[in-house]
Design an enzyme around this catalytic site. Structure first.
Site, mmCIF file in Angstrom:
data_model
loop_
_atom_site.group_PDB
_atom_site.id
_atom_site.type_symbol
_atom_site.label_atom_id
_atom_site.label_comp_id
_atom_site.label_asym_id
_atom_site.label_seq_id
_atom_site.Cartn_x
_atom_site.Cartn_y
_atom_site.Cartn_z
ATOM 1 N N LYS A 11 42.560 38.847 37.216
ATOM 2 C CA LYS A 11 41.826 37.563 36.951
ATOM 3 C C LYS A 11 40.732 37.871 36.091
ATOM 4 O O LYS A 11 40.316 36.849 35.262
ATOM 5 C CB LYS A 11 40.874 37.498 38.537
ATOM 6 C CG LYS A 11 41.847 36.903 39.445
ATOM 7 C CD LYS A 11 41.476 36.823 41.056
ATOM 8 C CE LYS A 11 42.616 36.178 41.970
ATOM 9 N NZ LYS A 11 42.422 36.543 43.232
ATOM 10 N N GLN A 50 37.691 38.390 47.005
ATOM 11 C CA GLN A 50 39.264 38.838 47.222
ATOM 12 C C GLN A 50 39.554 39.220 48.717
ATOM 13 O O GLN A 50 39.030 39.919 49.316
ATOM 14 C CB GLN A 50 39.381 40.020 46.247
ATOM 15 C CG GLN A 50 41.015 40.322 46.354
ATOM 16 C CD GLN A 50 41.700 39.298 45.388
ATOM 17 O OE1 GLN A 50 41.500 38.764 44.318
ATOM 18 N NE2 GLN A 50 43.034 39.145 46.155
ATOM 19 N N ASP A 101 38.649 28.978 44.977
ATOM 20 C CA ASP A 101 39.845 29.252 45.838
ATOM 21 C C ASP A 101 40.149 27.865 46.443
ATOM 22 O O ASP A 101 41.389 28.019 47.105
ATOM 23 C CB ASP A 101 39.661 30.498 46.761
ATOM 24 C CG ASP A 101 40.357 31.602 45.918
ATOM 25 O OD1 ASP A 101 41.030 31.708 45.313
ATOM 26 O OD2 ASP A 101 39.827 32.982 46.555
#
Ligand code: NAP
Length: 282
Positions: A52, A96, A119
């Protein structure tokens, strides 16, 4: 023989577009930023976070990494998120997953400002996906829609079967296919006659998490087969949910693993981050 849907190619094209959008923001004095939080020492998570960061560097998004120790308390994590919610340099916040067992994942997701929830896991954004008027799209399903579009694969009127009903992949995938006027069916571990259900699919999406689960006898001739799975086979090699070699002979289009859905997921995270900066900073 199926045509391969090349996720790396689609991803590269999308990243070129994103670079231009980041540059347009820079020209207005705006720098897009993504904060990535990782808690503990999960090696797979570390790889994802590094990728990322690399993606951000490639397109010109500033990344802020917060690597917290395994013993971080929920309160400490929530307090960091609260600060990032207020930080104007940060357009997107990503924590995460999975988190260590002592932390309530849903509480953490709920704490992220929905306008920075790149997300698209916050219930606010999940609700918007259900309604179909979304700002942020969940990255993996959104990447799949980009690939279908890139290869001119129309969803409208097609029978779409999604195997898997997770909040991250299966359910939002079904919603995005429905929005594009697919006739959508979701299958899961309690589905009866799974093989027969799969055989009705013009577009078959496998998001099961089991190596080589989808065999050629489950696939209709000419179907489009999208393999979301990221598994390790007995030799420890990365593989999908689909028996690629045999299904490739029946499908019209197929995504390989690696090189299919995977490369698109991070690219769509970058898309959401750039979109957040465009929406709220200019
Ligand atoms: P998950 O939360 O474990 O969900 C798996 C789904 O598969 C569940 O809905 C489960 O049904 C269903 N399932 C399991 N066994 C089945 C069976 N025998 N028959 C029919 N359905 C069955 O997994 P996920 O997070 O959605 O991820 C799925 C896969 O995609 C994993 O390999 C993951 O690593 C991969 N993934 C890849 C990307 C990428 O960027 N390429 C991103 C995310 C995930 P129940 O609900 O009934 O248990």
């Amino acid at each position: 023989m199926a045509q391969i849907i090349d996720g790396r190619l689609v991803s590269q094209a999308k990243r070129e577009e994103l670079k231009n959008r980041v540059k347009a923001l820079n020209d207005k004095g705006v720098q897009a930023g993504l904060a990535v939080i990782i808690v503990g020492n999960n090696s797979a998570s570390r790889v994802y976070v590094n990728n990322k960061k690399k993606g951000c560097d490639e397109i010109g998004v500033k990344s802020f990494e917060y690597a917290l120790p395994e013993e971080t308390t929920q309160e400490e994590l929530l307090s960091l998120i609260e600060n990032l919610n207020k930080d104007s340099a940060v357009d997107g916040i990503l924590c995460q997953l999975p988190l260590p067992a002592h932390i309530d994942e849903q509480a953490v997701i709920n704490a992220i400002n929905p306008y920075k929830d790149v997300d698209a896991f916050h219930p606010f954004n999940v609700g918007h996906i259900m309604i179909g008027d979304y700002t942020f799209l969940p990255c993996t399903p959104a990447g799949i829609m980009e690939m279908l579009d890139f290869y001119d694969i129309s969803v409208s009127g097609k029978k779409c079967v999604v195997i898997g009903r997770s909040n991250i992949v299966g359910k939002p995938m079904a919603m995005l296919l429905l929005k594009e006027n697919g006739t959508v069916e979701i299958c899961h571990s309690r589905t009866e006659n799974l093989k027969e259900e799969c055989l009705t699919a013009d577009i078959l999406v496998a998001a099961v998490g089991k190596a080589y689960f989808v065999t050629a006898d489950m696939v209709k001739d000419g179907a489009v087969v999208i393999d979301v799975g990221m598994n390790r086979n007995e030799e420890g090699k990365l593989c999908g949910d689909v028996c690629f070699d045999e299904v490739e002979k029946k499908a019209s289009f197929i995504t390989p693993v690696p090189g299919g859905v995977g490369p698109m997921t991070i690219t769509m995270l970058l898309e959401n981050t750039v979109r957040a900066a465009e929406n709220y900073k200019r």
